[in-house]
Design a protein around this motif. Structure first.
Motif, PDB file in Angstrom:
ATOM      1  N   GLU A 345     -30.884 -10.071   7.705  1.00 47.35           N
ATOM      2  CA  GLU A 345     -29.974 -10.296   6.594  1.00 47.35           C
ATOM      3  C   GLU A 345     -30.107  -9.224   5.520  1.00 47.35           C
ATOM      4  O   GLU A 345     -31.115  -8.543   5.415  1.00 47.35           O
ATOM      5  N   ARG A 346     -29.064  -9.095   4.708  1.00 53.12           N
ATOM      6  CA  ARG A 346     -29.061  -8.172   3.577  1.00 53.12           C
ATOM      7  C   ARG A 346     -28.125  -8.729   2.505  1.00 53.12           C
ATOM      8  O   ARG A 346     -27.328  -9.642   2.765  1.00 53.12           O
ATOM      9  N   LYS A 347     -28.206  -8.157   1.312  1.00 51.34           N
ATOM     10  CA  LYS A 347     -27.313  -8.555   0.235  1.00 51.34           C
ATOM     11  C   LYS A 347     -26.097  -7.629   0.209  1.00 51.34           C
ATOM     12  O   LYS A 347     -26.204  -6.441   0.503  1.00 51.34           O
ATOM     13  N   ILE A 348     -24.973  -8.212  -0.146  1.00 48.15           N
ATOM     14  CA  ILE A 348     -23.746  -7.411  -0.250  1.00 48.15           C
ATOM     15  C   ILE A 348     -23.176  -7.573  -1.650  1.00 48.15           C
ATOM     16  O   ILE A 348     -23.403  -8.584  -2.324  1.00 48.15           O
ATOM     17  N   SER A 349     -22.442  -6.551  -2.101  1.00 44.57           N
ATOM     18  CA  SER A 349     -21.883  -6.549  -3.462  1.00 44.57           C
ATOM     19  C   SER A 349     -20.386  -6.834  -3.428  1.00 44.57           C
ATOM     20  O   SER A 349     -19.713  -6.629  -2.402  1.00 44.57           O
ATOM     21  N   LYS A 350     -19.851  -7.285  -4.554  1.00 44.43           N
ATOM     22  CA  LYS A 350     -18.410  -7.508  -4.676  1.00 44.43           C
ATOM     23  C   LYS A 350     -17.645  -6.193  -4.531  1.00 44.43           C
ATOM     24  O   LYS A 350     -16.556  -6.147  -3.966  1.00 44.43           O
ATOM     25  N   LYS A 351     -18.235  -5.106  -5.043  1.00 39.39           N
ATOM     26  CA  LYS A 351     -17.601  -3.794  -4.944  1.00 39.39           C
ATOM     27  C   LYS A 351     -17.438  -3.393  -3.486  1.00 39.39           C
ATOM     28  O   LYS A 351     -16.406  -2.854  -3.083  1.00 39.39           O
ATOM     29  N   GLU A 352     -18.464  -3.636  -2.689  1.00 38.56           N
ATOM     30  CA  GLU A 352     -18.419  -3.320  -1.259  1.00 38.56           C
ATOM     31  C   GLU A 352     -17.298  -4.103  -0.567  1.00 38.56           C
ATOM     32  O   GLU A 352     -16.562  -3.570   0.249  1.00 38.56           O
ATOM     33  N   LYS A 353     -17.178  -5.388  -0.907  1.00 38.83           N
ATOM     34  CA  LYS A 353     -16.132  -6.220  -0.322  1.00 38.83           C
ATOM     35  C   LYS A 353     -14.743  -5.724  -0.721  1.00 38.83           C
ATOM     36  O   LYS A 353     -13.842  -5.633   0.111  1.00 38.83           O
ATOM     37  N   ARG A 354     -14.566  -5.417  -2.016  1.00 41.60           N
ATOM     38  CA  ARG A 354     -13.258  -4.950  -2.493  1.00 41.60           C
ATOM     39  C   ARG A 354     -12.855  -3.659  -1.806  1.00 41.60           C
ATOM     40  O   ARG A 354     -11.698  -3.474  -1.407  1.00 41.60           O
ATOM     41  N   PHE A 355     -13.812  -2.738  -1.682  1.00 47.81           N
ATOM     42  CA  PHE A 355     -13.530  -1.457  -1.041  1.00 47.81           C
ATOM     43  C   PHE A 355     -13.057  -1.657   0.398  1.00 47.81           C
ATOM     44  O   PHE A 355     -12.111  -1.017   0.854  1.00 47.81           O
ATOM     45  N   GLN A 356     -13.713  -2.579   1.132  1.00 46.27           N
ATOM     46  CA  GLN A 356     -13.349  -2.809   2.527  1.00 46.27           C
ATOM     47  C   GLN A 356     -11.999  -3.481   2.651  1.00 46.27           C
ATOM     48  O   GLN A 356     -11.230  -3.190   3.572  1.00 46.27           O
ATOM     49  N   ILE A 357     -11.677  -4.393   1.737  1.00 42.15           N
ATOM     50  CA  ILE A 357     -10.360  -5.041   1.757  1.00 42.15           C
ATOM     51  C   ILE A 357      -9.261  -3.997   1.608  1.00 42.15           C
ATOM     52  O   ILE A 357      -8.260  -4.012   2.323  1.00 42.15           O
ATOM     53  N   ILE A 358      -9.457  -3.073   0.672  1.00 39.98           N
ATOM     54  CA  ILE A 358      -8.468  -2.005   0.462  1.00 39.98           C
ATOM     55  C   ILE A 358      -8.371  -1.114   1.692  1.00 39.98           C
ATOM     56  O   ILE A 358      -7.269  -0.726   2.115  1.00 39.98           O
ATOM     57  N   LYS A 359      -9.517  -0.793   2.284  1.00 40.70           N
ATOM     58  CA  LYS A 359      -9.530   0.086   3.457  1.00 40.70           C
ATOM     59  C   LYS A 359      -8.810  -0.566   4.642  1.00 40.70           C
ATOM     60  O   LYS A 359      -8.053   0.084   5.359  1.00 40.70           O
ATOM     61  N   LYS A 360      -9.045  -1.863   4.846  1.00 39.63           N
ATOM     62  CA  LYS A 360      -8.368  -2.575   5.943  1.00 39.63           C
ATOM     63  C   LYS A 360      -6.870  -2.633   5.703  1.00 39.63           C
ATOM     64  O   LYS A 360      -6.069  -2.439   6.617  1.00 39.63           O
ATOM     65  N   TRP A 361      -6.489  -2.943   4.484  1.00 44.56           N
ATOM     66  CA  TRP A 361      -5.056  -3.008   4.153  1.00 44.56           C
ATOM     67  C   TRP A 361      -4.408  -1.645   4.387  1.00 44.56           C
ATOM     68  O   TRP A 361      -3.310  -1.551   4.936  1.00 44.56           O
ATOM     69  N   ASP A 362      -5.100  -0.600   3.970  1.00 40.02           N
ATOM     70  CA  ASP A 362      -4.577   0.750   4.153  1.00 40.02           C
ATOM     71  C   ASP A 362      -4.396   1.059   5.633  1.00 40.02           C
ATOM     72  O   ASP A 362      -3.393   1.652   6.039  1.00 40.02           O
ATOM     73  N   TYR A 363      -5.367   0.640   6.467  1.00 39.11           N
ATOM     74  CA  TYR A 363      -5.301   0.925   7.902  1.00 39.11           C
ATOM     75  C   TYR A 363      -4.192   0.127   8.585  1.00 39.11           C
ATOM     76  O   TYR A 363      -3.385   0.674   9.334  1.00 39.11           O
ATOM     77  N   PHE A 364      -4.152  -1.166   8.347  1.00 34.46           N
ATOM     78  CA  PHE A 364      -3.226  -2.020   9.071  1.00 34.46           C
ATOM     79  C   PHE A 364      -1.804  -1.995   8.509  1.00 34.46           C
ATOM     80  O   PHE A 364      -0.833  -2.089   9.255  1.00 34.46           O
ATOM     81  N   MET A 365      -1.682  -1.890   7.173  1.00 38.15           N
ATOM     82  CA  MET A 365      -0.389  -2.190   6.570  1.00 38.15           C
ATOM     83  C   MET A 365       0.238  -1.075   5.744  1.00 38.15           C
ATOM     84  O   MET A 365       1.376  -1.225   5.305  1.00 38.15           O
ATOM     85  N   LYS A 366      -0.478   0.021   5.534  1.00 42.23           N
ATOM     86  CA  LYS A 366       0.040   1.061   4.636  1.00 42.23           C
ATOM     87  C   LYS A 366       1.445   1.506   5.007  1.00 42.23           C
ATOM     88  O   LYS A 366       2.330   1.597   4.161  1.00 42.23           O
ATOM     89  N   GLU A 367       1.677   1.775   6.289  1.00 45.26           N
ATOM     90  CA  GLU A 367       2.986   2.275   6.719  1.00 45.26           C
ATOM     91  C   GLU A 367       3.830   1.162   7.344  1.00 45.26           C
ATOM     92  O   GLU A 367       4.912   1.427   7.839  1.00 45.26           O
ATOM     93  N   ARG A 368       3.308  -0.073   7.296  1.00 45.31           N
ATOM     94  CA  ARG A 368       4.033  -1.168   7.941  1.00 45.31           C
ATOM     95  C   ARG A 368       4.183  -2.337   6.992  1.00 45.31           C
ATOM     96  O   ARG A 368       4.328  -3.467   7.410  1.00 45.31           O
ATOM     97  N   PHE A 369       4.084  -2.065   5.716  1.00 44.24           N
ATOM     98  CA  PHE A 369       4.165  -3.149   4.737  1.00 44.24           C
ATOM     99  C   PHE A 369       5.493  -3.867   4.891  1.00 44.24           C
ATOM    100  O   PHE A 369       6.500  -3.275   5.241  1.00 44.24           O
ATOM    101  N   LEU A 370       5.483  -5.169   4.634  1.00 39.34           N
ATOM    102  CA  LEU A 370       6.710  -5.953   4.733  1.00 39.34           C
ATOM    103  C   LEU A 370       7.844  -5.253   3.998  1.00 39.34           C
ATOM    104  O   LEU A 370       7.722  -4.875   2.848  1.00 39.34           O
ATOM    105  N   MET A 371       8.973  -5.076   4.677  1.00 38.09           N
ATOM    106  CA  MET A 371      10.100  -4.403   4.079  1.00 38.09           C
ATOM    107  C   MET A 371      10.687  -5.255   2.943  1.00 38.09           C
ATOM    108  O   MET A 371      10.555  -6.464   2.909  1.00 38.09           O
ATOM    109  N   TRP A 372      11.377  -4.576   2.044  1.00 36.48           N
ATOM    110  CA  TRP A 372      11.952  -5.296   0.909  1.00 36.48           C
ATOM    111  C   TRP A 372      12.943  -6.363   1.353  1.00 36.48           C
ATOM    112  O   TRP A 372      13.122  -7.370   0.664  1.00 36.48           O
ATOM    113  N   ASP A 373      13.579  -6.157   2.515  1.00 39.49           N
ATOM    114  CA  ASP A 373      14.534  -7.172   2.976  1.00 39.49           C
ATOM    115  C   ASP A 373      13.819  -8.450   3.402  1.00 39.49           C
ATOM    116  O   ASP A 373      14.443  -9.486   3.590  1.00 39.49           O
ATOM    117  N   GLU A 374      12.482  -8.399   3.541  1.00 39.30           N
ATOM    118  CA  GLU A 374      11.701  -9.606   3.801  1.00 39.30           C
ATOM    119  C   GLU A 374      11.081 -10.136   2.512  1.00 39.30           C
ATOM    120  O   GLU A 374      11.050 -11.342   2.276  1.00 39.30           O
TER     121      GLU A 374
END
Length: 397
Positions: A345-374
């Motif tokens: 086990e290890r300790k994790i920080s909120k900053k680490e979690k936030r950074f990963q959330i942004i990175k995942k969103w960037d990878y999966f959804m950056k160019e595929r974000f829901l279109m405005w018509d949705e």
């Protein structure tokens, strides 16, 4: 001609235009010299317009049958009742009215039936090529192989083929497990399925595939596409689930068998062969969680995930290539995919979690974000619902 007796089943309720769009696409399809029965199953609604339209539809490729009900069945009961047609036919093609089909869906389906009909690992055949991981709400890309098909441990509802004996076994299980989703949640079942409404029959079929270790055959290129219109499932029209359809005659399909050259995914859309490879490499039980939607605690000795977890990181891979597992297969150095030793086990920080959330969103959804018509209709719908609730409360005061 196929060695399996088949029928097409078109399912309608109260949308005349949608049903006719489906029927017209079925009419345009290629059937060679086959005489293909068409069954139109219509649930009871407040109008007989859908039934009249179905009666007026002239089917040119065989004989037509219309089935109606004296009472409203509801989506789940109606769909499952179409398994009754397997008493007469060895397989049925099932189409809900929010679909259109490729002109060559029948040739593909017929080839799959002849190839997979005796394979007990196969629960059904999908005509739809999924581009969305419905359990993670992220885009999905299957790893390519030398074949035109791959295997996914998820049943399908946007154009599928049921086989007689396989579907009978599922129905027998379903009758004994209609309360499955009222019981305690299981870690081996995607949590998203527990949020689906009571109308869903598909969630039961997916669970059956998981528990019985059955697969649906999926094509890399789709032979149906879904419109996902305002109706039973969704409160607005959504284009996210459109899939590119095959509109050329391939001729001979390269159909994958159960071997090491085929591609397999579990119900979480995680690559099964990757799991087997990593377990050999690390000499231990490995939980593959590249989409970050599994409950990881106590599940394995090692976990490879895009989640930030409170365990020691043993190795990292970049989050760049697509499909996502290629980053591991190609040993791409970087960060975003983590190999955890679940015993340390290890300790994790909120900053680490936030950074990963942004990175995942960037990878999966950056160019595929829901279109405005949705987005706009969804926001307007939510705002409208909130406004009506507020006004009701104001009037009561």
């Amino acid at each position: 001609m196929s060695t399996v007796s088949v029928a097409l089943v078109a399912i309608g309720y109260n949308k005349t235009e949608s049903l006719m769009r489906l029927l017209e696409s079925l009419q345009r399809a290629e059937y060679g010299q086959d005489e293909v029965p068409l069954i139109i199953s219509i649930d009871k609604s407040d109008s007989d317009e859908v039934e009249k339209a179905a009666e007026g539809f002239a089917w040119k490729h065989g004989w037509k049958e219309i089935r109606t009900f004296s009472e409203r069945q509801g989506l789940r009961k109606h769909i499952l009742s179409c398994g009754d047609f397997l008493e007469k036919y060895e397989a049925v093609f099932i189409f809900e009215d929010d679909l259109v089909v490729s002109p060559y869906f029948y040739q593909y389906g017929k080839a799959c039936l002849d190839f997979y009909k005796n394979n007990e690992n196969i629960e059904g055949i999908s005509l739809y090529s999924t581009k969305w991981n419905q359990n993670a709400n992220f885009p999905f890309e299957p790893m390519k192989s030398e074949y035109d098909t791959y295997f996914l441990q998820c049943a399908q509802s946007w154009g599928q083929i049921w086989l007689r004996e396989r579907f009978r076994d599922f129905l027998a299980w379903y009758q004994e497990n209609t309360d499955f989703f009222e019981k305690e949640k299981r870690k081996d079942i995607p949590a998203n399925l527990y949020t689906w409404g009571k109308n869903s029959w598909l969630k039961y079929h997916i669970v059956y595939c998981i528990l019985k270790k059955k697969y649906f055959v999926y094509p890399y290129y789709s032979f149906t596409t879904a419109f996902v219109e305002n109706g039973t499932h969704f409160g607005t029209d959504i284009t996210r689930f459109h899939s590119e359809m095959m509109v050329k005659d391939v001729g001979n399909y390269r159909l994958a068998d159960f071997n090491e050259c085929a591609v397999f995914y579990d119900a979480f859309y995680e690559n099964i062969l990757l799991k087997e490879r990593l377990e050999r490499e690390w000499d231990g039980n490995v939980l593959v969680d590249l989409y970050g939607r599994r409950e990881t605690a106590g599940q394995a000795g090692y976990c490879i995930s895009t989640q930030i977890l409170p365990f020691e990181v043993k190795r990292e891979y970049a989050l760049q290539l697509r499909p996502i597992e290629l980053n591991v297969y190609m040993d791409i150095k970087g960060t975003g995919i983590f190999v955890y030793d679940m015993s340390s086990e290890r300790k994790i920080s909120k900053k680490e979690k936030r950074f990963q959330i942004i990175k995942k969103w960037d990878y999966f959804m950056k160019e595929r974000f829901l279109m405005w018509d949705e987005i706009i209709p969804l926001c307007c719908q939510k705002a409208g619902n909130l406004f009506r609730i507020i006004m009701k409360k104001v009037r009561k005061q």
